[in-house]
Scaffold this active site. Structure first.
Site, PDB file in Angstrom:
ATOM      1  N   ALA A 104      74.510  -8.506  24.384  1.00 60.77           N
ATOM      2  CA  ALA A 104      74.529  -9.905  23.961  1.00 60.77           C
ATOM      3  C   ALA A 104      74.175 -10.019  22.475  1.00 60.77           C
ATOM      4  O   ALA A 104      74.661  -9.239  21.662  1.00 60.77           O
ATOM      5  CB  ALA A 104      73.615 -10.749  24.848  1.00 60.77           C
ATOM      6  N   CYS A 105      73.263 -10.959  22.138  1.00 62.43           N
ATOM      7  CA  CYS A 105      72.964 -11.215  20.719  1.00 62.43           C
ATOM      8  C   CYS A 105      72.355 -10.013  20.019  1.00 62.43           C
ATOM      9  O   CYS A 105      72.292  -9.979  18.790  1.00 62.43           O
ATOM     10  CB  CYS A 105      72.016 -12.406  20.584  1.00 62.43           C
ATOM     11  SG  CYS A 105      72.826 -13.950  20.945  1.00 62.43           S
ATOM     12  N   SER A 106      71.849  -9.030  20.782  1.00 62.44           N
ATOM     13  CA  SER A 106      71.234  -7.866  20.141  1.00 62.44           C
ATOM     14  C   SER A 106      72.192  -6.688  20.035  1.00 62.44           C
ATOM     15  O   SER A 106      71.772  -5.589  19.666  1.00 62.44           O
ATOM     16  CB  SER A 106      69.981  -7.442  20.912  1.00 62.44           C
ATOM     17  OG  SER A 106      68.981  -8.410  20.762  1.00 62.44           O
TER      18      SER A 106
END
Ligand code: COA
Length: 373
Positions: free
Chosen positions: A155-157
């Site tokens: 995801a966002c990481s």
């Protein structure tokens, strides 16, 4: 052991942008139409009327003023309210690979690196266009890289997890030059009909060239240390997957898009990430108060203000913690890399900074870097 560095970065920005004003006008047209069509049910108390969205709320709650998208017309059309990107034939470059290649080419050119000198491509992003073949392998092929590639989704990481993975290959001697490419077409997973979140995301692609220090160009960034963390949470979730073949338009499609408990995310992620940064800085022998710049994940201006304050020990200036949220919105894993790409060339040799991501999972990643001579 060889030391990994960031040799260069690249950025592809879609030419089309949507301002908050345009976005809110489109949402409110949809809401008005929804309410008019269900007037009787709403009067009878069977259906909840949709409240209008507001430009002031969006900017105050998030710091977002605009976002770039791949297909503005379809996103803004109250009839569609999602990107309509035509499918391409199997022998054409797919759209995710296309924007990934654009960002990667820029990074390679900035480093003066020929594709044949690169050993691996990681496509690290929060959504993949298809199951297989991997987007990374298509990007590798399009660039003419002889080596290997695979996709990874955190995801966002995703980008910071990709940087650590690339750095580990270099430390272990399994590769000397690795491209971490993050094409984020987030407009495809955003529910543009959901007032609570319709303003959050934007589209972009970034690339980071992680290499062995002995081949890196002058002015590269030494990677001082990387740290990853995940803690399971349902507060940011997307149930889309290959096991749920729901017919488009049926009533249970909303959870096959991005959903979140934004308040809980805010409250839980800020202390977790701030503590992780401070602990990792101490482990590396860095006083967090002396960090020259923080390139934080770009989800919400308030979150970044609080995290930066806890890390630096004072309210961060725009110079210490630059934002790209105003023009790019949340671009998932690409956000901290855009901030780094756009706001790092002015730093001097010896300056130390931090690239940091956080998001669904929960997941968080830190990459401490120092500008080399
Ligand atoms: N326009 C106008 N008002 C809106 C609105 C909109 N588009 N969306 C929500 N509101 C209203 C709500 O109905 C609520 O009204 P009420 O107080 O009368 O009930 C009020 O604004 C506050 O809503 P809330 O959702 O609690 O706002 P918030 O201040 O928490 O901000 C986020 C929302 C999502 C911006 C914020 O919580 C956030 O950024 N969280 C972290 C998200 C994140 O990082 N996610 C990671 C994604 S990768």
């Amino acid at each position: 052991m060889t030391n990994p560095v960031i040799s260069a970065t690249g950025l592809f920005t879609p030419p089309e942008t949507i301002s908050n004003e345009e976005l809110v006008a489109s949402y409110n047209a949809y809401a008005e139409r929804f309410n008019a069509e269900r007037h009787a049910e709403i009067e009878a108390g069977e259906t909840q009327a949709l409240e209008p969205s507001s430009v002031e709320f969006i900017e105050k709650a998030s710091g977002i003023k605009a976002r770039h998208v791949m297909d503005k017309a379809s996103v803004l059309d109250p009839e569609t309210m999602c990107p309509r990107i035509p499918e391409r034939a199997n022998d054409e470059l797919s759209i995710m690979a296309e924007i990934g290649v654009a960002a990667a080419t820029q990074a390679l050119e900035a480093a003066g690196r020929a594709p044949l000198e690169v050993d691996a491509v990681l496509c690290a992003a929060s959504n993949m266009q298809r199951a297989y073949p991997a987007m990374a392998i298509e990007i590798q092929h399009a660039l003419g890289i002889d080596g290997f590639g695979f996709d990874m989704n955190v995801a966002c990481s995703s980008a910071t997890f990709g940087i650590q993975t690339a750095a580990d290959y270099i430390r272990a001697g399994n590769a000397r030059s690795v491209l971490v490419v993050s094409p984020e077409i987030t407009s495809g997973h955003l529910n543009w009909r959901d007032r609570d979140s319709h303003f959050i995301f934007g589209d972009v692609a970034t690339a980071v060239l992680v290499e062995s220090s002995d081949m890196a160009p002058a002015g590269h960034w030494d990677i001082l240390g990387t740290k990853l963390k995940t803690v399971y949470s349902n507060n940011i979730r997307n149930n889309f997957g290959f096991l749920n073949r729901t017919a488009p338009g049926s009533s249970d499609t909303a959870d096959k898009l991005f959903v979140q408990e934004g308040r809980k995310v805010f409250k839980e992620v800020v202390p977790m990430v701030a503590a992780m940064i401070v602990e990792e800085a101490e482990r590396l022998g860095i006083d967090p108060h002396t960090l020259r710049r923080l390139w934080l994940h770009q989800a919400n201006a308030g979150m970044n203000r609080l995290i930066a304050q806890k890390v630096l020990g004072h309210e961060a200036t725009a110079d210490e913690s630059p934002t790209v949220l105003d023009t790019y919105a949340n671009t998932s894993s690409a956000g901290s890399i855009i901030a780094f790409h756009k706001h790092s060339s002015d730093l001097a040799a010896g300056d130390t900074g931090l690239i940091c991501s956080f998001g669904a999972g929960y997941s968080a990643g830190t990459v401490f870097v120092r500008k080399a001579a």
